[in-house]
Design an enzyme around this catalytic site. Sequence first.
Site, PDB file in Angstrom:
ATOM      1  NE  ARG A  82      -6.221 -66.326  43.286  1.00 30.13           N
ATOM      2  CZ  ARG A  82      -5.587 -65.711  44.271  1.00 30.13           C
ATOM      3  NH1 ARG A  82      -5.970 -65.905  45.522  1.00 30.13           N
ATOM      4  NH2 ARG A  82      -4.573 -64.915  44.008  1.00 30.13           N
ATOM      5  CG  ASN A 139     -29.428 -70.189  22.898  1.00 33.00           C
ATOM      6  OD1 ASN A 139     -29.488 -69.330  23.769  1.00 33.00           O
ATOM      7  ND2 ASN A 139     -28.353 -70.923  22.692  1.00 33.00           N
ATOM      8  CE  LYS A 174     -25.841 -69.313  30.287  1.00 34.98           C
ATOM      9  NZ  LYS A 174     -25.914 -68.918  28.875  1.00 34.98           N
ATOM     10  NE  ARG A 191     -26.809 -73.479  30.482  1.00 30.51           N
ATOM     11  CZ  ARG A 191     -26.260 -73.240  31.660  1.00 30.51           C
ATOM     12  NH1 ARG A 191     -25.350 -74.056  32.160  1.00 30.51           N
ATOM     13  NH2 ARG A 191     -26.611 -72.191  32.369  1.00 30.51           N
ATOM     14  CD  GLU A 218     -36.488 -66.350  28.745  1.00 28.04           C
ATOM     15  OE1 GLU A 218     -36.278 -67.439  28.174  1.00 28.04           O
ATOM     16  OE2 GLU A 218     -35.865 -65.295  28.456  1.00 28.04           O
ATOM     17  CG  HIS A 256     -33.277 -66.661  23.702  1.00 22.59           C
ATOM     18  ND1 HIS A 256     -34.489 -67.266  23.921  1.00 22.59           N
ATOM     19  CD2 HIS A 256     -32.943 -66.070  24.871  1.00 22.59           C
ATOM     20  CE1 HIS A 256     -34.869 -67.046  25.178  1.00 22.59           C
ATOM     21  NE2 HIS A 256     -33.943 -66.324  25.773  1.00 22.59           N
ATOM     22  CE  LYS A 283     -30.900 -72.314  32.598  1.00 24.52           C
ATOM     23  NZ  LYS A 283     -30.617 -70.927  32.808  1.00 24.52           N
ATOM     24  CD  GLU A 290     -24.807 -71.547  26.475  1.00 19.29           C
ATOM     25  OE1 GLU A 290     -24.719 -71.064  27.586  1.00 19.29           O
ATOM     26  OE2 GLU A 290     -25.257 -70.963  25.488  1.00 19.29           O
ATOM     27  CG  HIS A 300     -30.168 -62.519  22.028  1.00 18.87           C
ATOM     28  ND1 HIS A 300     -29.584 -63.762  22.148  1.00 18.87           N
ATOM     29  CD2 HIS A 300     -30.556 -62.165  23.269  1.00 18.87           C
ATOM     30  CE1 HIS A 300     -29.632 -64.147  23.428  1.00 18.87           C
ATOM     31  NE2 HIS A 300     -30.214 -63.193  24.120  1.00 18.87           N
ATOM     32  CG  HIS A 329     -34.284 -61.301  27.364  1.00 19.87           C
ATOM     33  ND1 HIS A 329     -33.532 -61.521  26.235  1.00 19.87           N
ATOM     34  CD2 HIS A 329     -34.524 -62.521  27.910  1.00 19.87           C
ATOM     35  CE1 HIS A 329     -33.324 -62.825  26.113  1.00 19.87           C
ATOM     36  NE2 HIS A 329     -33.909 -63.450  27.119  1.00 19.87           N
TER      37      HIS A 329
END
Length: 367
Positions: A121, A247, A143, A243, A185, A250, A229, A239, A254, A267
């Site tokens: 956990r 993107n 994340k 945040r 990035e 992106h 960041k 998010e 994507h 990417h």
Amino acid sequence: MRTIRLNLAERSYDVQVGHGLLANLGDHARALALGRRVAIVVDQAVADSCLDPVCTSLQAAGFSPVVLPFEGGDPAKSMATAEDLLGRLIEAELDRRAWVLALGGGVVGDLGGFIAAVYLRGIDFVQVPTTIVAQVDASVGGKTAVNHRLGKNLVGAFHQPRLVVIDTDVLRTLPRREFVAGLAEVVKHAAIADGDLFTFLEEHLEALVEQRLAADQLDWMIARNVAIKAGVVESDERESGARALLNYGHTIGHAIEAATAYERYRHGEAVILGMLAVAELGARRGFWSASDRQRHDALLVRLGVPAGVADIAADSIVQRTRSDKKRVDGHLRLVLCRRLGEAAVVDGIAESEVRAAVTHLQEHYGR
Ligand SMILES: NC(=O)c1ccc[n+]([C@@H]2O[C@H](COP(=O)([O-])OP(=O)(O)OC[C@H]3O[C@@H](n4cnc5c(N)ncnc54)[C@H](O)[C@@H]3O)[C@@H](O)[C@H]2O)c1
Ligand SMILES: [Zn+2]
């Protein structure tokens, strides 16, 4: 060494940036009173270049490392690998005091963070990112995820590390293509949040890509990106708002990655294409000046526009922006630059605008 503190109440932690930091990793871990046993998650390429100094430093500080190597690469960021790694934690009889050290790029960080989030956990974890993507993006913010066969990053958890140690020396062995993709990035951060960083990139891009930049300048640049960041994450840990600015480039990026089955572009390369496309969309809306837009595109061209986007059916890109999580009421939500260093989340973008931007991208940067 520069230290950037992420202030997230009881989940706060430091991100250390400098060169030659791997040698002191053990001391920093000891200062956090982490448990004696540590599982090092690492992919094969990184194990070859970085594992020895990490193990030596940890052992010298009294830690007992277990190394969990895996093959690496995005396909390995899977439930199957996570299950295998969890099995190895159980077999090694690691208890709740043990911690995970993720040593590698974003794949290792996401996977290592994920198993740390779910093992017993949740146990502590420390990130030692070794790609530009991981140093300026993936290692900061908590994340963690693995891919599912039905989609990327669909299974995961927010799990903040206890410490992030960024040693810029490790980037020396990073292949140039990975380096450039990571810099996408960095350009993104500059475009949305830091006009000075953008100017720095304009002045030093070639030196950066050819790894001729002075170590201290590289450290400064990485630290600037971490701070950007970190600032965004602090204001929106899970998010739900700010945040989203991250993107930038992106949504269309994507869509291009998905339209090419994640095989053609890294990417970051797709993000370069995505940024060029939204720059056009913003210009059509009168969102920013012709000169800022020109500087934006010129920097991306110098970084390197990946070939072949004209071969993709525009429809298959546009359609894929529809499934983006950022869609509201049939209209798209996109991040647009107002000027270099400032961006805004904009709702109500019509599909026709996206199509025009993609067509522009294909006509001007298609080959
Ligand atoms: N959690 C987040 O917030 C977040 C943010 C951005 C990206 N990501 C994830 O990160 C992943 C992409 O990360 P990435 O681009 O770092 O990919 P990666 O981890 O696959 O690394 C790219 C390649 O570089 C090699 N490598 C890594 N460090 C090296 C070094 N120092 N020297 C030589 N080779 C080295 C790796 O073995 C790999 O082959 C994706 O899965 C993406 O979803 C997560
Ligand atoms: Zn990205």
